[in-house]
Design an enzyme around this catalytic site. Structure first.
Site, PDB file in Angstrom:
ATOM      1  CD  GLN A  20     142.684 107.705  82.225  1.00 54.65           C
ATOM      2  OE1 GLN A  20     141.478 107.557  82.381  1.00 54.65           O
ATOM      3  NE2 GLN A  20     143.436 108.267  83.158  1.00 54.65           N
ATOM      4  NE  ARG A  54     145.161 109.628  95.044  1.00 53.60           N
ATOM      5  CZ  ARG A  54     146.373 110.170  95.126  1.00 53.60           C
ATOM      6  NH1 ARG A  54     146.531 111.366  95.667  1.00 53.60           N
ATOM      7  NH2 ARG A  54     147.428 109.535  94.674  1.00 53.60           N
ATOM      8  NE  ARG A  61     142.138 117.472  85.791  1.00 53.78           N
ATOM      9  CZ  ARG A  61     142.139 118.291  84.756  1.00 53.78           C
ATOM     10  NH1 ARG A  61     141.064 118.453  84.036  1.00 53.78           N
ATOM     11  NH2 ARG A  61     143.233 118.960  84.450  1.00 53.78           N
ATOM     12  CG  PHE A 110     141.939 108.030  92.388  1.00 56.29           C
ATOM     13  CD1 PHE A 110     141.559 107.364  91.230  1.00 56.29           C
ATOM     14  CD2 PHE A 110     142.410 107.259  93.437  1.00 56.29           C
ATOM     15  CE1 PHE A 110     141.638 105.986  91.128  1.00 56.29           C
ATOM     16  CE2 PHE A 110     142.496 105.858  93.357  1.00 56.29           C
ATOM     17  CZ  PHE A 110     142.114 105.225  92.190  1.00 56.29           C
ATOM     18  CB  ALA A 153     148.245 108.762  90.332  1.00 52.16           C
ATOM     19  CD  GLU A 169     144.589 112.819  89.749  1.00 55.64           C
ATOM     20  OE1 GLU A 169     145.765 112.526  90.036  1.00 55.64           O
ATOM     21  OE2 GLU A 169     143.632 112.114  90.065  1.00 55.64           O
TER      22      GLU A 169
HETATM   23  N1  MTE Z   1     143.815 116.798  80.804  1.00 53.26           N
HETATM   24  C1  MTE Z   1     143.194 116.561  79.626  1.00 53.26           C
HETATM   25  N2  MTE Z   1     143.262 117.483  78.668  1.00 53.26           N
HETATM   26  N3  MTE Z   1     142.493 115.403  79.420  1.00 53.26           N
HETATM   27  C2  MTE Z   1     142.379 114.444  80.399  1.00 53.26           C
HETATM   28  O1  MTE Z   1     141.754 113.411  80.174  1.00 53.26           O
HETATM   29  N4  MTE Z   1     142.982 113.767  82.706  1.00 53.26           N
HETATM   30  C3  MTE Z   1     143.358 114.235  84.034  1.00 53.26           C
HETATM   31  C4  MTE Z   1     144.581 115.134  83.965  1.00 53.26           C
HETATM   32  N5  MTE Z   1     144.417 116.139  82.956  1.00 53.26           N
HETATM   33  C5  MTE Z   1     143.030 114.680  81.656  1.00 53.26           C
HETATM   34  C6  MTE Z   1     143.767 115.881  81.796  1.00 53.26           C
HETATM   35  C7  MTE Z   1     143.644 113.148  84.981  1.00 53.26           C
HETATM   36  S1  MTE Z   1     142.366 112.380  85.752  1.00 53.26           S
HETATM   37  C8  MTE Z   1     144.917 112.767  85.287  1.00 53.26           C
HETATM   38  S2  MTE Z   1     145.244 111.593  86.434  1.00 53.26           S
HETATM   39  C9  MTE Z   1     146.072 113.353  84.588  1.00 53.26           C
HETATM   40  O2  MTE Z   1     145.700 114.330  83.618  1.00 53.26           O
HETATM   41  C10 MTE Z   1     146.833 112.221  83.908  1.00 53.26           C
HETATM   42  O3  MTE Z   1     147.916 112.673  83.182  1.00 53.26           O
HETATM   43  P1  MTE Z   1     149.331 113.024  83.858  1.00 53.26           P
HETATM   44  O4  MTE Z   1     149.668 111.924  84.782  1.00 53.26           O
HETATM   45  O5  MTE Z   1     150.235 113.139  82.698  1.00 53.26           O
HETATM   46  O6  MTE Z   1     149.133 114.317  84.567  1.00 53.26           O
HETATM   47  N1  HPA Z   2     145.402 107.587  91.711  1.00 53.92           N
HETATM   48  C1  HPA Z   2     144.886 107.426  90.485  1.00 53.92           C
HETATM   49  N2  HPA Z   2     144.660 106.265  89.953  1.00 53.92           N
HETATM   50  C2  HPA Z   2     144.948 105.186  90.673  1.00 53.92           C
HETATM   51  C3  HPA Z   2     145.491 105.281  91.950  1.00 53.92           C
HETATM   52  C4  HPA Z   2     145.731 106.556  92.504  1.00 53.92           C
HETATM   53  O1  HPA Z   2     146.218 106.728  93.628  1.00 53.92           O
HETATM   54  N3  HPA Z   2     145.655 104.034  92.418  1.00 53.92           N
HETATM   55  C5  HPA Z   2     145.215 103.224  91.433  1.00 53.92           C
HETATM   56  N4  HPA Z   2     144.801 103.909  90.384  1.00 53.92           N
HETATM   57 MO1  MOS Z   3     143.272 110.368  86.981  1.00 56.04          MO
HETATM   58  S1  MOS Z   3     141.560 110.138  88.064  1.00 56.04           S
HETATM   59  O1  MOS Z   3     144.229 109.555  88.218  1.00 56.04           O
HETATM   60  O2  MOS Z   3     143.038 109.176  85.782  1.00 56.04           O
END
Ligand code: MTE
Ligand code: HPA
Ligand code: MOS
Length: 777
Positions: A201, A314, A346, A348, A515, A727
């Site tokens: 990521q 958080r 997810r 956090f 995030a 999340e």
């Molecule tokens: N959805 C899928 N299919 N796979 C993933 O690994 N990760 C989650 C969420 N949805 C994830 C997911 C997490 S922990 C986060 S922070 C967000 O997707 C990250 O992507 P975004 O910032 O584009 O929402």
């Molecule tokens: N959310 C998710 N990932 C992160 C954050 C947060 O607030 N800060 C640092 N990594």
């Molecule tokens: Mo998601 S726990 O912020 O990668």
């Protein structure tokens, strides 16, 4: 004619066809090139100890073994960490958890590596170890400073309180269970440079850490990420270690080196969601109005910090969830234990913080014999008043009351609540429960500096477009959404936009895709690049469109840019296509490429001395009602129905967002019901495969699952009035857990049932066995 905006449409997930036909490339699918080495590692089988001797003699003799490396072979720094530099790639003298890498093994075949592992002998002097939060508290073993957020005067309030409840809650960790395990390939290139393909990521962190471990400048490393087969936070920091191992081997041997962790080793050696243990004291009135709350959060951080201190913060920001609590004090501590370092997952820390307050509210309801919904409605953040958080951020555009009122109706909650009371009176085999919970999740990285992004947009002379951002695709649909944003800026079809591989050579110093803010950040950066190009193209068009026209002078204000073509509104019969426009702009030497940038406005640096600041740009909200049934003899849990209503602003891609909501909810349900991490006394993970670790499957999904969201165009602070969705839905699953508590309250004779998370059948059975059986037969 195409006039419709591409935003708000159900464009299929970028790469979906490849995913279902098997042509999408993940790290282990990339064709092997000549000379490529397999990389693996030998890890500690002791939770704590001192290394007396490492014997690699036998292993070196095995044919097919090319290299064996210990920390002594690291030429740069063996110390790193995203917040505190307290991690090592390879153990030095002290071992701190079962699974800790000691020796990197590079070999020609898996067979040779397997053999080598059998011959490596490590002499260890055992040291006392601790695994639990309680032991860490007792021994005063913490990581980082203690954090406090405080408002009002809790002690004064506790003194005059009508009622007080005191207790603790506990919720377990969670394995990420991504389908693609941690993986990377390192390709050596000329002049001591490396190109890394990593399932991460966070390509920038992989780049930086590798450079530091090798002791070379960042610019000698390029990290690329096509996609991940799931990440869920588990690849925000912990994709770095395997990538660094491959990099070290590639640098030493000048041969390509690939590491793909086996699923079992991935589960055993990498960090998970943090287990939390929380102590609380709450004061409330006879109506259930919460007047004061004190919470002490203790998280199990594992051996090093990783992101633990930030995750704990958080949790603290979400200690009150969606409720206004005038007097509140939250304290957060990270415990150091002899386990792999726990990490982002997810939510956090948000889920852990919210579960605590939702549990407390359920308890207050049982204690006062009031419907928990009414207590939640009473305490919910207000619109005009009672709308500041414990850290005094204003809850603006608050949609929580609207969500509550709408879902109350559509779920028929009150009626079903009554029916359940009746049902439980007469049921000998089953108990039912229902619960309505809220989610208010702050959007932005809580570390202010991370809220920035860049994007590169290149238009080619045939009108096709390439977009590169620092954002990574893990199945969440980021690339699809960005392509929609870019397509809409230029009024072209999304299929003309190609999302390029994420690479640190195109976008530098990027933040992880995390995030939930990746579309907010990278999408807005891409839009910025588009607008800069568009400004040039409009200027060009204003000249180009009047060049054979003596009547009109060039005017940029007269240019109309539509899905139907680009024209000067004074000469509307002369329309040109996007393709014609860019082709001619090129011939006239107009730049068709641009870098965009975005830094989230309004948010402030959080002041931990005062516990005040504005960490979040906005909040994504949700409400959920779950109805459950438990078997009074076996503790078996069935979720009968769940209704979810979200506020995700104006959706950029409703299909993808619906997928995120359902996926998040189910993943959260797993955390709270069936997924249980079991360790041996030594800290060996016993539940390290799908046979012993139970994620939800099709039969566990609620029989009825209704997902919807409200129309909300008011979130003007964010791109296209959208809201982050990745999340927040995970926390709608808390309604399932509190519904179990509600069900248990029917046999607890007025007592508050003690329930930990996950509410496995075993845990439910244990909770039921605390009450004398009062069954009508
Ligand atoms: N959805 C899928 N299919 N796979 C993933 O690994 N990760 C989650 C969420 N949805 C994830 C997911 C997490 S922990 C986060 S922070 C967000 O997707 C990250 O992507 P975004 O910032 O584009 O929402
Ligand atoms: N959310 C998710 N990932 C992160 C954050 C947060 O607030 N800060 C640092 N990594
Ligand atoms: Mo998601 S726990 O912020 O990668």
């Amino acid at each position: 004619m195409v006039t419709e905006e591409k935003i708000g449409n159900n464009i299929p997930l970028d790469g979906a066809e490849g995913h279902v036909t098997g042509t999408s490339e993940y790290v282990s699918d990339i064709s092997k090139i000549e000379n490529e080495l397999i990389v693996d590692f030998f890890y500690s089988t002791e939770p704590h100890g001192e290394i007396i001797n490492i014997d690699l003699e036998e292993a070196r003799k095995i044919s097919g073994i090319v290299g064996l490396y210990t920390y002594k072979d690291i030429e740069g720094e063996n110390k790193f960490g995203p917040i505190i530099k307290d991690e090592v790639l390879l153990a030095e003298s002290i071992l701190e958890y079962v699974g800790q890498p000691i020796v990197i093994i590079a070999g020609e075949s898996k067979k040779a590596i397997k053999l080598a592992k059998k011959t490596i002998k490590i002499e260890i002097k055992k040291l006392p170890h601790i695994l639990s939060i309680e032991e860490a508290i007792e021994k005063n073993q913490f990581i980082g400073e203690t954090r406090v957020i405080e408002r009002g005067d809790i002690e004064k309030e506790f003194q005059k309180a009508e009622y007080i409840l005191e207790g603790n809650t506990r919720n377990g960790g969670q394995e990420h269970f991504y389908l693609e395990s941690q993986a990377a390939i390192a390709y050596p290139q000329e002049n001591n440079t490396l190109e890394i393909i990593s399932s991460t990521q966070n390509p920038t962190e992989v780049q930086n850490v590798i450079a530091e471990i090798l002791g070379i400048p960042f610019n000698k490393i390029v990290v690329k990420t096509r996609r991940m087969g799931g990440a869920f936070g588990g690849k925000e920091t912990q994709a770095t270690h395997p990538a660094a191992m491959a990099a070290l081997v590639a640098m030493k041997t000048k041969r390509p080196a690939r590491i793909v962790l086996s699923c079992d080793d991935d589960m055993i050696t990498t960090g998970k969601r943090h287990e939390f243990y929380n102590k609380y004291k709450v004061a409330f009135t006879k109506e259930g109005l919460i007047t004061a709350l004190k919470v002490e959060f203790f998280s199990n951080g594992g051996y090093s910090n990783d992101l633990s201190t930030s995750i704990r913060e958080r949790a603290m920001f979400h200690a009150e969830n969606a409720y206004f609590i005038p007097n509140i004090k939250t304290i957060g501590k990270v415990c150091k234990t002899n386990l792999p370092s726990n990490t982002a997952f997810r939510g956090f820390g948000g889920p852990q913080g919210m579960l605590n307050i939702e549990s407390i509210i359920e308890d207050i309801a049982i204690f006062l014999k009031i419907d928990a919904f009414d207590i939640r409605r009473l305490n919910c953040f207000g619109i005009e008043k009672n709308n500041t958080t414990s850290y005094e951020q204003e809850v603006s555009n608050n949609t929580l009351p609207e969500l509550m009122d709408k879902l109350l109706k559509t779920s028929n909650y009150k009626e079903r609540h009554k029916q359940i009371e009746e049902y439980n009176k007469n049921s000998t085999l089953y108990l039912k429960g229902i619960s309505f919970t809220l989610v208010m999740f702050g959007i932005s990285f809580t570390a202010r500096f991370m809220n920035q992004a860049s994007a590169l947009v290149n238009i080619y002379t045939d009108g096709s477009i390439q977009v590169s951002t620092g954002g990574t695709e893990m199945g969440q649909g980021l690339n699809t959404k960005i392509s929609q944003i870019v397509a809409d800026e230029f009024c072209v079809e999304p299929k003309t936009v190609r999302m390029m591989i994420t690479s640190t050579e195109k976008n530098n110093n990027t933040s992880p895709s995390a995030a939930s803010a990746s579309t907010d950040l990278n999408g807005t950066a891409a839009k910025d690049a588009c607008q800069k190009i568009k400004t040039r193209l409009i200027e060009f068009a204003s000249n180009y469109l009047v060049k054979d026209n003596s009547e009109h002078k060039p005017s940029i204000n007269a240019i109309e840019w539509t899905y139907d073509g680009i024209y000067d509104k004074r000469i509307s019969n002369k329309k040109i296509t996007f393709k014609e426009l860019v082709k001619n702009a090129y011939l006239n030497r107009i730049s068709l490429g641009e870098r965009g940038f975005y830094a989230t406005p309004q948010i402030t640096l959080f002041d931990w001395n005062t516990g005040r600041g504005k960490p979040f740009l906005y909040f994504t909200n949700g409400a959920a009602v779950s109805e459950v049934r438990i078997d009074r003899f076996t503790g078996e849990l069935k979720v009968l129905r769940t209704d979810i209503l979200m506020d995700i602003g104006k959706s950029i891609n409703p299909g993808i967002d619906k997928g995120q909501i359902i996926g998040g909810f189910i993943q959260g349900m797993g955390w709270l019901t069936t997924e249980e991490l079991k360790y041996s006394e030594k800290g060996e993970l016993l539940s390290h495969s799908p046979t012993t670790y139970k994620i939800p499957n099709i039969q566990d999904i609620p029989e009825v699952l209704n997902v919807d969201w409200i129309e909300n165009g008011k979130n003007v602070v964010n791109i296209r009035q959208s809201k982050a969705v990745g999340e927040p839905p995970l926390m709608t699953s808390i309604s399932v857990w509190t519904a179990v508590k509600h069900a248990l309250s029917f046999i607890s004779n007025g007592e508050i049932p003690k329930l930990d998370a996950p509410a496995t059948s075993e845990e439910i059975l244990k909770a039921m066995s605390r009450f004398p059986i009062s069954m009508k037969v």
